[in-house]
Design a protein around this motif. Structure first.
Motif, PDB file in Angstrom:
ATOM      1  N   GLU A 198       0.804  -1.214   0.000  1.00  0.00           N
ATOM      2  CA  GLU A 198       0.000   0.000   0.000  1.00  0.00           C
ATOM      3  C   GLU A 198       0.842   1.272   0.000  1.00  0.00           C
ATOM      4  O   GLU A 198       0.366   2.333  -0.384  1.00  0.00           O
ATOM      5  N   LEU A 199       2.104   1.180   0.410  1.00  0.00           N
ATOM      6  CA  LEU A 199       2.971   2.358   0.414  1.00  0.00           C
ATOM      7  C   LEU A 199       3.209   2.903  -0.994  1.00  0.00           C
ATOM      8  O   LEU A 199       3.693   4.016  -1.150  1.00  0.00           O
ATOM      9  N   ARG A 200       2.845   2.121  -2.017  1.00  0.00           N
ATOM     10  CA  ARG A 200       2.985   2.615  -3.388  1.00  0.00           C
ATOM     11  C   ARG A 200       2.103   3.827  -3.649  1.00  0.00           C
ATOM     12  O   ARG A 200       2.307   4.538  -4.636  1.00  0.00           O
ATOM     13  N   VAL A 201       1.122   4.051  -2.794  1.00  0.00           N
ATOM     14  CA  VAL A 201       0.237   5.204  -2.980  1.00  0.00           C
ATOM     15  C   VAL A 201       1.003   6.520  -2.924  1.00  0.00           C
ATOM     16  O   VAL A 201       0.579   7.529  -3.469  1.00  0.00           O
ATOM     17  N   PHE A 202       2.174   6.501  -2.284  1.00  0.00           N
ATOM     18  CA  PHE A 202       2.967   7.718  -2.169  1.00  0.00           C
ATOM     19  C   PHE A 202       3.511   8.194  -3.511  1.00  0.00           C
ATOM     20  O   PHE A 202       4.022   9.303  -3.612  1.00  0.00           O
ATOM     21  N   ARG A 203       3.428   7.349  -4.552  1.00  0.00           N
ATOM     22  CA  ARG A 203       3.851   7.779  -5.874  1.00  0.00           C
ATOM     23  C   ARG A 203       2.857   8.751  -6.515  1.00  0.00           C
ATOM     24  O   ARG A 203       3.197   9.451  -7.467  1.00  0.00           O
ATOM     25  N   ASN A 204       1.646   8.764  -6.017  1.00  0.00           N
ATOM     26  CA  ASN A 204       0.597   9.635  -6.541  1.00  0.00           C
ATOM     27  C   ASN A 204       0.871  11.086  -6.131  1.00  0.00           C
ATOM     28  O   ASN A 204       0.959  11.402  -4.950  1.00  0.00           O
ATOM     29  N   ARG A 205       1.003  11.977  -7.132  1.00  0.00           N
ATOM     30  CA  ARG A 205       1.351  13.373  -6.823  1.00  0.00           C
ATOM     31  C   ARG A 205       0.251  14.095  -6.054  1.00  0.00           C
ATOM     32  O   ARG A 205       0.539  14.989  -5.255  1.00  0.00           O
ATOM     33  N   LYS A 206      -0.991  13.732  -6.309  1.00  0.00           N
ATOM     34  CA  LYS A 206      -2.077  14.358  -5.544  1.00  0.00           C
ATOM     35  C   LYS A 206      -2.030  13.941  -4.076  1.00  0.00           C
ATOM     36  O   LYS A 206      -2.332  14.737  -3.186  1.00  0.00           O
ATOM     37  N   VAL A 207      -1.645  12.704  -3.822  1.00  0.00           N
ATOM     38  CA  VAL A 207      -1.466  12.256  -2.443  1.00  0.00           C
ATOM     39  C   VAL A 207      -0.313  13.007  -1.805  1.00  0.00           C
ATOM     40  O   VAL A 207      -0.397  13.440  -0.643  1.00  0.00           O
ATOM     41  N   GLN A 208       0.763  13.176  -2.540  1.00  0.00           N
ATOM     42  CA  GLN A 208       1.909  13.921  -2.021  1.00  0.00           C
ATOM     43  C   GLN A 208       1.512  15.348  -1.640  1.00  0.00           C
ATOM     44  O   GLN A 208       1.918  15.853  -0.584  1.00  0.00           O
ATOM     45  N   LEU A 209       0.699  15.983  -2.490  1.00  0.00           N
ATOM     46  CA  LEU A 209       0.257  17.345  -2.198  1.00  0.00           C
ATOM     47  C   LEU A 209      -0.672  17.361  -0.985  1.00  0.00           C
ATOM     48  O   LEU A 209      -0.586  18.262  -0.136  1.00  0.00           O
ATOM     49  N   ALA A 210      -1.544  16.365  -0.885  1.00  0.00           N
ATOM     50  CA  ALA A 210      -2.444  16.291   0.270  1.00  0.00           C
ATOM     51  C   ALA A 210      -1.655  16.139   1.567  1.00  0.00           C
ATOM     52  O   ALA A 210      -1.983  16.754   2.591  1.00  0.00           O
ATOM     53  N   ILE A 211      -0.596  15.328   1.525  1.00  0.00           N
ATOM     54  CA  ILE A 211       0.259  15.155   2.707  1.00  0.00           C
ATOM     55  C   ILE A 211       0.960  16.463   3.052  1.00  0.00           C
ATOM     56  O   ILE A 211       1.051  16.855   4.221  1.00  0.00           O
ATOM     57  N   ALA A 212       1.460  17.155   2.030  1.00  0.00           N
ATOM     58  CA  ALA A 212       2.148  18.429   2.257  1.00  0.00           C
ATOM     59  C   ALA A 212       1.217  19.445   2.886  1.00  0.00           C
ATOM     60  O   ALA A 212       1.607  20.197   3.793  1.00  0.00           O
ATOM     61  N   ILE A 213      -0.036  19.483   2.434  1.00  0.00           N
ATOM     62  CA  ILE A 213      -1.004  20.431   3.000  1.00  0.00           C
ATOM     63  C   ILE A 213      -1.251  20.110   4.467  1.00  0.00           C
ATOM     64  O   ILE A 213      -1.256  21.008   5.326  1.00  0.00           O
ATOM     65  N   THR A 214      -1.462  18.832   4.773  1.00  0.00           N
ATOM     66  CA  THR A 214      -1.694  18.452   6.173  1.00  0.00           C
ATOM     67  C   THR A 214      -0.511  18.826   7.055  1.00  0.00           C
ATOM     68  O   THR A 214      -0.680  19.337   8.166  1.00  0.00           O
ATOM     69  N   ALA A 215       0.703  18.585   6.561  1.00  0.00           N
ATOM     70  CA  ALA A 215       1.898  18.877   7.358  1.00  0.00           C
ATOM     71  C   ALA A 215       2.091  20.369   7.564  1.00  0.00           C
ATOM     72  O   ALA A 215       2.249  20.843   8.690  1.00  0.00           O
ATOM     73  N   VAL A 216       2.061  21.132   6.464  1.00  0.00           N
ATOM     74  CA  VAL A 216       2.361  22.563   6.556  1.00  0.00           C
ATOM     75  C   VAL A 216       1.233  23.333   7.234  1.00  0.00           C
ATOM     76  O   VAL A 216       1.467  24.179   8.105  1.00  0.00           O
ATOM     77  N   ALA A 217      -0.010  23.049   6.853  1.00  0.00           N
ATOM     78  CA  ALA A 217      -1.135  23.824   7.374  1.00  0.00           C
ATOM     79  C   ALA A 217      -1.342  23.623   8.872  1.00  0.00           C
ATOM     80  O   ALA A 217      -1.870  24.505   9.555  1.00  0.00           O
ATOM     81  N   ASN A 218      -0.933  22.462   9.401  1.00  0.00           N
ATOM     82  CA  ASN A 218      -1.087  22.202  10.832  1.00  0.00           C
ATOM     83  C   ASN A 218       0.125  22.631  11.650  1.00  0.00           C
ATOM     84  O   ASN A 218       0.059  22.680  12.874  1.00  0.00           O
ATOM     85  N   MET A 219       1.237  22.917  10.981  1.00  0.00           N
ATOM     86  CA  MET A 219       2.471  23.187  11.704  1.00  0.00           C
ATOM     87  C   MET A 219       2.373  24.428  12.589  1.00  0.00           C
ATOM     88  O   MET A 219       2.892  24.460  13.706  1.00  0.00           O
ATOM     89  N   GLY A 220       1.711  25.469  12.095  1.00  0.00           N
ATOM     90  CA  GLY A 220       1.608  26.697  12.874  1.00  0.00           C
ATOM     91  C   GLY A 220       0.889  26.475  14.192  1.00  0.00           C
ATOM     92  O   GLY A 220       1.367  26.876  15.263  1.00  0.00           O
TER      93      GLY A 220
END
Length: 396
Positions: free
Chosen positions: A193-215
């Protein structure tokens, strides 16, 4: 709610309280062990990194084992890790104990969710899992304030003794009440299932969760010194304010879910905008006790109002591996916590403690920009599909 589910929820409550409570006892830990506030804040970073690394690796290595014996072993490690935290004579021992505890936390959550879902009545899997996850919400609303109160009254080590006792009680109940669930109940392996990380939309969704919650997580990590040293609250008030924050988080989670069902990305962008404004408001009005009290509730509500939408976004983009979606979102959130502790410490060493609010607002704004880009991509993709469909149906 069944006793089986209640025992798992108690374990989730105890484990996540051990993570969240550091925000309330951070100054006491720093004073007792003779380290700076930023150094103590790195304990939050260490825990987050342990979950990020331990989650996928340990889950992949244990997918073949029966679930109940596995979670029992993981709970034993959690109990020992919290006892070691309480007994730590020096900072380095406490640091190591937090990492060891964190390494097994994500794998425990993943297996607890599998057990809860697979033993639930037909058609009740989602609601059953939501009750299990509610243990995390309770840890913020009740566990962290109670743990902070215990730390203020009896010392921060007493907090970890109590957390160990709660997890030990959960372990005993799991042994008695939770049924055996073999690994065969799980579909694909974690490695596949870790192959899902190849999906660029998933990568962007992860980036949003990480950055938007960091503050927000930056503010939460240094919650206690911000309230006591900047605003002037008494030490004993922090536990009450953590409760206010937790109630706001619960309200925001409900409202945010309702809004996200109606307009996912517009509501996410709007709520993040309000959060950024709220953080700047806390920076501007940090000298007022009354204003800060209100804003603790407001910022807690706004910060957690975006989480249902972010989780939905990850689920929508990770269609090829839905069972990994929650783990993806959790990893991104822990990554945000790790970076928040580190960046907040740098800000304190530089511009000063009060500037944490302003820096958090700037980081949240970056999350808004990423969300706008994701929304633009979604609309562009949708328009392209409409045009393709129109061209296929048009007469030649």
């Amino acid at each position: 709610m069944s006793l089986k589910l209640g025992s798992l929820m108690l374990c989730v409550f105890g484990i996540t309280t051990g993570e969240f409570v550091l925000a309330g006892i951070l100054p006491d830990v720093a004073d007792d062990l003779g380290v700076s506030i930023p150094a103590a804040g790195l304990l939050v970073t260490a825990y987050a990194i342990g979950m990020i690394i331990g989650g996928p690796v340990l889950t992949a290595l244990t997918t073949r084992y029966a679930r109940k014996p596995l979670i029992v072993c993981l709970l034993v490690i959690v109990v020992v890790g919290n006892l070691a935290s309480a007994l730590a004579p020096v900072y380095s021992v406490l640091f190591a104990a937090r990492i060891i505890t964190a390494l097994v936390t994500a794998t425990f959550f993943a297996n607890a969710i599998v057990i809860a879902a697979s033993t639930a009545p037909e058609g009740k899997q989602a609601s059953t899992v939501s009750k299990l996850v509610f243990g995390m919400n309770l840890s913020m609303m009740m566990g962290a304030p109670i743990g902070t109160f215990i730390g203020d009254r009896y010392g921060w080590r007493a907090t970890f003794y109590v957390i160990s006792a709660v997890c030990l009680l959960g372990l005993v109940l799991v042994l008695r009440l939770v049924p055996q669930v073999e690994s065969a109940t799980v579909g694909t392996t974690a490695v596949a299932e870790l192959r899902v990380f190849r999906n660029r939309k998933v990568q962007l969704a992860i980036a949003i969760t990480a950055v938007a919650n960091m503050g927000l997580l930056m503010v939460f990590t240094y919650f206690s010194p911000l309230l006591t040293d900047v605003t002037g609250f008494a030490d004993g008030s922090v536990a009450v304010l953590l409760l206010v924050y937790g109630v706001g988080a619960a309200v925001g989670n409900f409202v945010g879910g309702w809004l996200s069902d109606r307009a996912l990305m517009p509501s996410q962008i709007g709520l993040l905008g309000l959060l950024s404004v709220g953080l700047m408001g806390m920076w501007a009005g940090s000298g007022s006790i009354a204003f800060t009290t209100v804003m603790v509730f407001v910022v807690g509500a706004l910060g957690f109002s975006v989480i249902p939408g972010m989780q939905t976004r990850v689920l929508n983009t990770a269609g090829s591996a839905p069972t990994l979606a929650i783990a993806v979102n959790a990893s991104a959130y822990q990554l945000a916590a790790a970076l928040a502790g580190w960046l907040g410490g740098r800000v304190i060493d530089g511009p000063g403690l009060r500037s944490v609010y302003a820096t958090a607002a700037v980081v949240t704004t970056i999350g808004i920009l990423l969300s706008c880009y994701a929304w633009y991509q979604d609309r562009t993709t949708a328009d392209s599909r409409v045009e393709e469909k129109a061209s296929e149906t048009s007469p030649t």
